[in-house]
Design a protein around this motif. Structure first.
Motif, PDB file in Angstrom:
ATOM      1  N   ILE A   1     -28.142  72.422  -7.529  1.00  0.00           N
ATOM      2  CA  ILE A   1     -26.374  72.254  -7.991  1.00  0.00           C
ATOM      3  C   ILE A   1     -25.166  73.440  -7.916  1.00  0.00           C
ATOM      4  O   ILE A   1     -25.405  74.374  -9.101  1.00  0.00           O
ATOM      5  CB  ILE A   1     -26.441  71.753  -9.718  1.00  0.00           C
ATOM      6  N   ASP A   2     -24.898  73.607  -6.814  1.00  0.00           N
ATOM      7  CA  ASP A   2     -24.095  74.554  -6.263  1.00  0.00           C
ATOM      8  C   ASP A   2     -23.032  74.642  -6.202  1.00  0.00           C
ATOM      9  O   ASP A   2     -22.727  73.240  -6.893  1.00  0.00           O
ATOM     10  CB  ASP A   2     -25.097  74.874  -5.050  1.00  0.00           C
ATOM     11  N   ASN A   3     -22.071  75.683  -5.961  1.00  0.00           N
ATOM     12  CA  ASN A   3     -20.791  75.331  -6.471  1.00  0.00           C
ATOM     13  C   ASN A   3     -19.948  74.943  -7.457  1.00  0.00           C
ATOM     14  O   ASN A   3     -18.946  74.842  -7.342  1.00  0.00           O
ATOM     15  CB  ASN A   3     -19.906  75.652  -4.639  1.00  0.00           C
ATOM     16  N   ILE A   4     -20.051  75.428  -8.605  1.00  0.00           N
ATOM     17  CA  ILE A   4     -19.447  75.058 -10.295  1.00  0.00           C
ATOM     18  C   ILE A   4     -18.570  75.577 -10.538  1.00  0.00           C
ATOM     19  O   ILE A   4     -19.145  76.640 -10.153  1.00  0.00           O
ATOM     20  CB  ILE A   4     -20.246  74.294 -10.754  1.00  0.00           C
ATOM     21  N   TYR A   5     -17.710  74.877 -10.527  1.00  0.00           N
ATOM     22  CA  TYR A   5     -16.414  76.297 -10.645  1.00  0.00           C
ATOM     23  C   TYR A   5     -15.656  76.037 -12.209  1.00  0.00           C
ATOM     24  O   TYR A   5     -14.657  75.168 -12.088  1.00  0.00           O
ATOM     25  CB  TYR A   5     -15.868  76.236  -9.985  1.00  0.00           C
ATOM     26  N   ILE A   6     -15.822  76.878 -12.699  1.00  0.00           N
ATOM     27  CA  ILE A   6     -15.532  76.931 -14.290  1.00  0.00           C
ATOM     28  C   ILE A   6     -14.354  77.619 -14.952  1.00  0.00           C
ATOM     29  O   ILE A   6     -14.371  79.427 -14.507  1.00  0.00           O
ATOM     30  CB  ILE A   6     -16.292  76.971 -15.892  1.00  0.00           C
ATOM     31  N   GLU A   7     -12.850  77.490 -14.769  1.00  0.00           N
ATOM     32  CA  GLU A   7     -11.715  78.221 -14.709  1.00  0.00           C
ATOM     33  C   GLU A   7     -10.477  77.287 -15.730  1.00  0.00           C
ATOM     34  O   GLU A   7     -10.085  76.681 -16.345  1.00  0.00           O
ATOM     35  CB  GLU A   7     -10.745  77.712 -12.716  1.00  0.00           C
ATOM     36  N   LYS A   8     -10.291  79.113 -16.646  1.00  0.00           N
ATOM     37  CA  LYS A   8      -9.148  78.729 -17.363  1.00  0.00           C
ATOM     38  C   LYS A   8     -10.231  77.517 -19.020  1.00  0.00           C
ATOM     39  O   LYS A   8      -9.119  77.038 -19.280  1.00  0.00           O
ATOM     40  CB  LYS A   8      -8.205  78.570 -16.988  1.00  0.00           C
ATOM     41  N   CYS A   9     -11.281  77.633 -18.941  1.00  0.00           N
ATOM     42  CA  CYS A   9     -11.292  77.110 -20.023  1.00  0.00           C
ATOM     43  C   CYS A   9     -12.453  77.120 -21.287  1.00  0.00           C
ATOM     44  O   CYS A   9     -11.578  78.731 -21.101  1.00  0.00           O
ATOM     45  CB  CYS A   9     -12.695  75.636 -19.551  1.00  0.00           C
ATOM     46  N   HIS A  10     -11.850  76.248 -22.286  1.00  0.00           N
ATOM     47  CA  HIS A  10     -12.637  76.873 -23.462  1.00  0.00           C
ATOM     48  C   HIS A  10     -13.881  76.255 -23.939  1.00  0.00           C
ATOM     49  O   HIS A  10     -13.713  75.231 -23.850  1.00  0.00           O
ATOM     50  CB  HIS A  10     -11.404  76.863 -24.822  1.00  0.00           C
ATOM     51  N   ILE A  11     -14.506  76.947 -23.897  1.00  0.00           N
ATOM     52  CA  ILE A  11     -16.832  76.002 -24.208  1.00  0.00           C
ATOM     53  C   ILE A  11     -16.699  76.554 -26.018  1.00  0.00           C
ATOM     54  O   ILE A  11     -16.852  77.625 -25.586  1.00  0.00           O
ATOM     55  CB  ILE A  11     -17.673  76.494 -22.910  1.00  0.00           C
TER      56      ILE A  11
END
Length: 340
Positions: free
Chosen positions: A122-132
């Motif tokens: 599962i390529d190129n997943i982008y998580i940006e400016k989140c709160h996990i």
């Protein structure tokens, strides 16, 4: 003259007038749909196709059980000081399955975990400016490996484990770790840069089973003991450049060390990490490989205060209590987008 409201502002504008409780906007092939009801995020996702964009308003949404499409999801942001007008977009745990490559989630509070389907590419997943609020896991023992995952400028309360990843990028994040071994099971050319990684109070190990990776410009501390290294003996064959440590970890000769800051009290580095002020006391004394400061406000992709998502964002509103004698309602809305 007709004025066209940018699509990314449509949902947020509706929310100002109270019309968007449980509203989601789907942009698909140049057309726009607004979903309401009790499960608008789920309904919008079911209607979406690869390449679509979903905009969430600043409330809590029921979440699709898994993601198997190439979708971009924008929320309103996760910092209280930058979401006073819009509220915070909140969803439950996210599961990326095969088919979800090239997806992006930005500006969303994920109240749970992010998990990749095991042993899937599962390529190129982008998580940006989140709160996990939970952990991020890319599990697997047989491959093929997920390539090019980026986790950037986010808050992570748990850990990252990436057994089935290669070329993962973890940059400019803040780890409020609620567990030991904050970075674990990472290898295959990972780039881990400009993070603030404060370890769990019940364990000295912050990095565990990490190999063949580059660490630079990070601030890495354990809060359990003042004498134990935050780096496990399972951390081997890595390069550490311009990182900051409370305890000297360079006695681990199975890694390469260059220009690191060691034996430094955290109070001499960060202004007030307990109250989440992560600016440096003296940036000039802690310079990174990129020529600017170490930590989240330095590097190639510095965090900006507020961490506003890259889509246009409502900063302030002023709505008259009623219409004037001509029947017009005076509305003033300040909109801006934070530069990347």
């Amino acid at each position: 003259m007709k004025k066209h409201i940018p699509l990314s502002l449509l949902l947020l504008t509706l929310s100002l007038f109270g019309f968007s409780q449980q509203k989601v906007v789907l942009q698909s092939n140049g057309s726009t749909q607004i979903f309401g009801g009790t499960t608008p995020f789920i309904d919008a996702y079911e209607a979406a196709v690869d390449g679509d964009t979903i905009y969430l308003s600043g409330i809590l949404f029921s979440t699709p059980s898994s993601f198997d499409k190439q979708i971009v999801i924008y929320g309103t942001g996760v910092y209280a000081d930058s979401t006073q007008v819009t509220g915070i977009s909140r969803i439950a745990s996210v599961t990326f399955n095969a088919g979800s490559q090239n997806s992006r989630i930005e500006g969303v509070r994920i109240e749970g975990n992010i998990v990749f389907q095991a042993n899937q590419k599962i390529d190129n997943i982008y998580i940006e400016k989140c709160h996990i609020t939970g952990y991020i896991s890319i599990p697997g023992t047989t491959g093929p490996y997920s390539d090019g995952t980026i986790i950037s400028r986010s808050i992570i309360d748990g850990y990252i484990s990436a057994e089935n990843a290669q070329n993962i990028i973890i940059r400019n994040n803040i780890f409020h770790s609620n567990t030991s071994r904050t970075i674990r099971n990472v290898s295959r050319n990972a780039w881990i840069a400009n993070n603030i990684i404060i370890g769990y109070a019940g364990s000295s190990e912050v990095l565990f089973t990490v190999s063949e990776s580059l660490f630079e410009n990070n601030i890495i501390y354990n809060t359990w003991t003042s004498t134990a290294s935050p780096i496990s003996t399972s951390v081997i064959n890595n390069t550490f450049n311009n990182n900051c440590f409370r305890v000297d970890p360079t006695t681990n000769t199975l890694n390469t060390w260059s220009n690191n800051y060691i034996n430094t009290l955290i109070g001499n580095v960060l202004i007030d990490y307990i109250n989440k002020n992560y600016h440096l006391v003296d940036p000039d004394n802690f310079v990174g490989t990129t020529g600017n400061e170490i930590g989240v406000y330095g590097g190639l992709f510095p965090l900006k205060d507020g961490a506003v998502p890259s889509n246009p964002h409502i900063r302030s509103k002023n709505i008259a209590p009623g219409t004037n004698e001509d029947g017009d309602l005076e509305v003033q809305i300040e909109v801006g987008a934070q530069a990347k």
